[in-house]
Design a protein around this motif. Sequence first.
Motif, PDB file in Angstrom:
ATOM      1  N   MET A 140       0.826  -1.211   0.000  1.00  0.00           N
ATOM      2  CA  MET A 140       0.000   0.000   0.000  1.00  0.00           C
ATOM      3  C   MET A 140       0.858   1.257   0.000  1.00  0.00           C
ATOM      4  O   MET A 140       1.949   1.292   0.562  1.00  0.00           O
ATOM      5  N   SER A 141       0.337   2.309  -0.598  1.00  0.00           N
ATOM      6  CA  SER A 141       1.010   3.606  -0.584  1.00  0.00           C
ATOM      7  C   SER A 141       0.858   4.255   0.785  1.00  0.00           C
ATOM      8  O   SER A 141       0.006   3.865   1.591  1.00  0.00           O
ATOM      9  N   ASP A 142       1.677   5.273   1.056  1.00  0.00           N
ATOM     10  CA  ASP A 142       1.556   6.008   2.312  1.00  0.00           C
ATOM     11  C   ASP A 142       0.155   6.600   2.456  1.00  0.00           C
ATOM     12  O   ASP A 142      -0.400   6.633   3.557  1.00  0.00           O
ATOM     13  N   ASN A 143      -0.395   7.076   1.353  1.00  0.00           N
ATOM     14  CA  ASN A 143      -1.722   7.686   1.393  1.00  0.00           C
ATOM     15  C   ASN A 143      -2.779   6.669   1.809  1.00  0.00           C
ATOM     16  O   ASN A 143      -3.670   6.974   2.629  1.00  0.00           O
ATOM     17  N   ASP A 144      -2.707   5.453   1.270  1.00  0.00           N
ATOM     18  CA  ASP A 144      -3.663   4.406   1.650  1.00  0.00           C
ATOM     19  C   ASP A 144      -3.509   4.032   3.119  1.00  0.00           C
ATOM     20  O   ASP A 144      -4.494   3.896   3.844  1.00  0.00           O
ATOM     21  N   LEU A 145      -2.273   3.863   3.557  1.00  0.00           N
ATOM     22  CA  LEU A 145      -2.022   3.498   4.944  1.00  0.00           C
ATOM     23  C   LEU A 145      -2.540   4.580   5.891  1.00  0.00           C
ATOM     24  O   LEU A 145      -3.133   4.283   6.932  1.00  0.00           O
ATOM     25  N   LEU A 146      -2.326   5.840   5.508  1.00  0.00           N
ATOM     26  CA  LEU A 146      -2.779   6.952   6.341  1.00  0.00           C
ATOM     27  C   LEU A 146      -4.305   6.981   6.430  1.00  0.00           C
ATOM     28  O   LEU A 146      -4.871   7.228   7.506  1.00  0.00           O
ATOM     29  N   LYS A 147      -4.984   6.710   5.323  1.00  0.00           N
ATOM     30  CA  LYS A 147      -6.447   6.693   5.333  1.00  0.00           C
ATOM     31  C   LYS A 147      -6.980   5.610   6.271  1.00  0.00           C
ATOM     32  O   LYS A 147      -7.933   5.835   7.019  1.00  0.00           O
ATOM     33  N   ILE A 148      -6.381   4.443   6.220  1.00  0.00           N
ATOM     34  CA  ILE A 148      -6.832   3.344   7.085  1.00  0.00           C
ATOM     35  C   ILE A 148      -6.557   3.682   8.550  1.00  0.00           C
ATOM     36  O   ILE A 148      -7.411   3.495   9.420  1.00  0.00           O
ATOM     37  N   ALA A 149      -5.364   4.185   8.829  1.00  0.00           N
ATOM     38  CA  ALA A 149      -4.996   4.499  10.211  1.00  0.00           C
ATOM     39  C   ALA A 149      -5.837   5.625  10.786  1.00  0.00           C
ATOM     40  O   ALA A 149      -6.023   5.705  12.005  1.00  0.00           O
ATOM     41  N   SER A 150      -6.361   6.486   9.924  1.00  0.00           N
ATOM     42  CA  SER A 150      -7.119   7.652  10.388  1.00  0.00           C
ATOM     43  C   SER A 150      -8.581   7.356  10.680  1.00  0.00           C
ATOM     44  O   SER A 150      -9.301   8.250  11.132  1.00  0.00           O
ATOM     45  N   VAL A 151      -9.023   6.135  10.427  1.00  0.00           N
ATOM     46  CA  VAL A 151     -10.435   5.814  10.649  1.00  0.00           C
ATOM     47  C   VAL A 151     -10.819   6.012  12.115  1.00  0.00           C
ATOM     48  O   VAL A 151     -11.847   6.619  12.425  1.00  0.00           O
ATOM     49  N   GLU A 152      -9.998   5.533  13.034  1.00  0.00           N
ATOM     50  CA  GLU A 152     -10.288   5.715  14.458  1.00  0.00           C
ATOM     51  C   GLU A 152      -9.217   6.525  15.176  1.00  0.00           C
ATOM     52  O   GLU A 152      -9.523   7.298  16.068  1.00  0.00           O
ATOM     53  N   ASN A 153      -7.975   6.336  14.802  1.00  0.00           N
ATOM     54  CA  ASN A 153      -6.904   7.110  15.430  1.00  0.00           C
ATOM     55  C   ASN A 153      -6.997   8.571  15.000  1.00  0.00           C
ATOM     56  O   ASN A 153      -7.505   8.876  13.925  1.00  0.00           O
ATOM     57  N   VAL A 154      -6.512   9.475  15.830  1.00  0.00           N
ATOM     58  CA  VAL A 154      -6.461  10.893  15.469  1.00  0.00           C
ATOM     59  C   VAL A 154      -5.041  11.212  15.031  1.00  0.00           C
ATOM     60  O   VAL A 154      -4.085  11.055  15.806  1.00  0.00           O
ATOM     61  N   ILE A 155      -4.890  11.632  13.787  1.00  0.00           N
ATOM     62  CA  ILE A 155      -3.575  11.882  13.199  1.00  0.00           C
ATOM     63  C   ILE A 155      -3.590  13.246  12.520  1.00  0.00           C
ATOM     64  O   ILE A 155      -4.446  13.512  11.665  1.00  0.00           O
TER      65      ILE A 155
END
Length: 289
Positions: free
Chosen positions: A128-143
Motif C-alpha cells: 500500500m502507498s503512504d496515502n492508503d495506509l494513512l487513510k486506514i490508520a485515520s479511521v479511528e486514530n487521530v492523526i
Amino acid sequence: MSLVALKQPYLLQVMYDTEPLNPREDYDNFGHMMCWHKRYNLGDENRFENPNDFLKNLVKRTASEYAIIQYARFGRSDTIRFAYDRSANGWSIESYDGYFQKWHYEDFVEGRLEDKTREVSDCLIEVMSDNDLLKIASVENVILPLHLYDHSGLRMSADSFMGKTQHAKWDSGQVGWIYVTASEIRAEYGSVSAENVEKTRQKLLSEVQDYDYYLSGQCYGYRLYENGEETDSCWGFLGHLGDVLKEIAGEVLPESHQDMVEELHEISDTKTIYKGYEDFVEEMEALAR
C-alpha cells in the motif's frame, strides 16, 4: 534583551529563556510526534527509518485485518487492485506504479479469504502507498500532519505554511505526523466518541503550538525584586510575549501592580541576566531623563 519595569516596591525583569525545556522531552504529552528531517532532530524519539515504516507499523497495531481487506476489496484505493481469480481459486494483489503508469503483480493468496485474513492483510500493508495506509490508520486514530517552515528560524504547524508565509514554497514542507491511537483515547476519555475525538484533536494542536513556540524561541522567564531583593524567579514560559506577560502579571504581581507589564522598557544589553537590582534602577533612571 530584557524588559524591565519599576514600580516601588517592585522591579520586574522579563527576558528570553536561553535554555528552555524541550516540550517533547520534558513535558507530559498525550500525542506522539513522529518526524523525519535530514538536518534536525524533531519531535519525539523515533525508531522508524522513514514515514512508510511508521505508517505500516501503525496500521498493523491499530487497524483490523477486516478493515484493511475491505479497504482494498471495495476499490477505495487508486493504487491497489485486490480481486478474486476464480480460475486459480485465489486472490490476486496488484499495485499501480505512478511513475511508469502501469500495474504490477505483487502477490497471490490461494484459497478462501476467510481462512487467510492475516496473510492477505499483511500482503496488502506491504504494497500500500503512504496515502492508503494513512487513510486506514485515520479511521479511528487521530492523526494530524506536521509542517516545518525553515527560514531564519524554525516554525511548526499542523497546517501548511503555503500562502501564509514568505518563501513557504521553497522553505516549508511536511515532516511527519502527531497522533493518538483509539485505545489511548478510550483510556483517557472512556470512548472514541465524536466529542472525545475533538478533545484529542485540540490537545494535539496545543502540543504542536507549544513545540512551535519552543522551536521559534518564544520562551521567556522573569525575575522579581521587592525592596531591592530578588524574591521570585521562574523560567519556561512559552507563547506570544503579550500572553506571557499577562500570565506573569497574574501569577506574581499584586493586583495594584499588574499594570507594570504595560510599562516594561527594553534593556538591549544581552548580558542583563548577570545584572542586579541597582544596575536596572540606574538604567531605568537614565531612560526617564
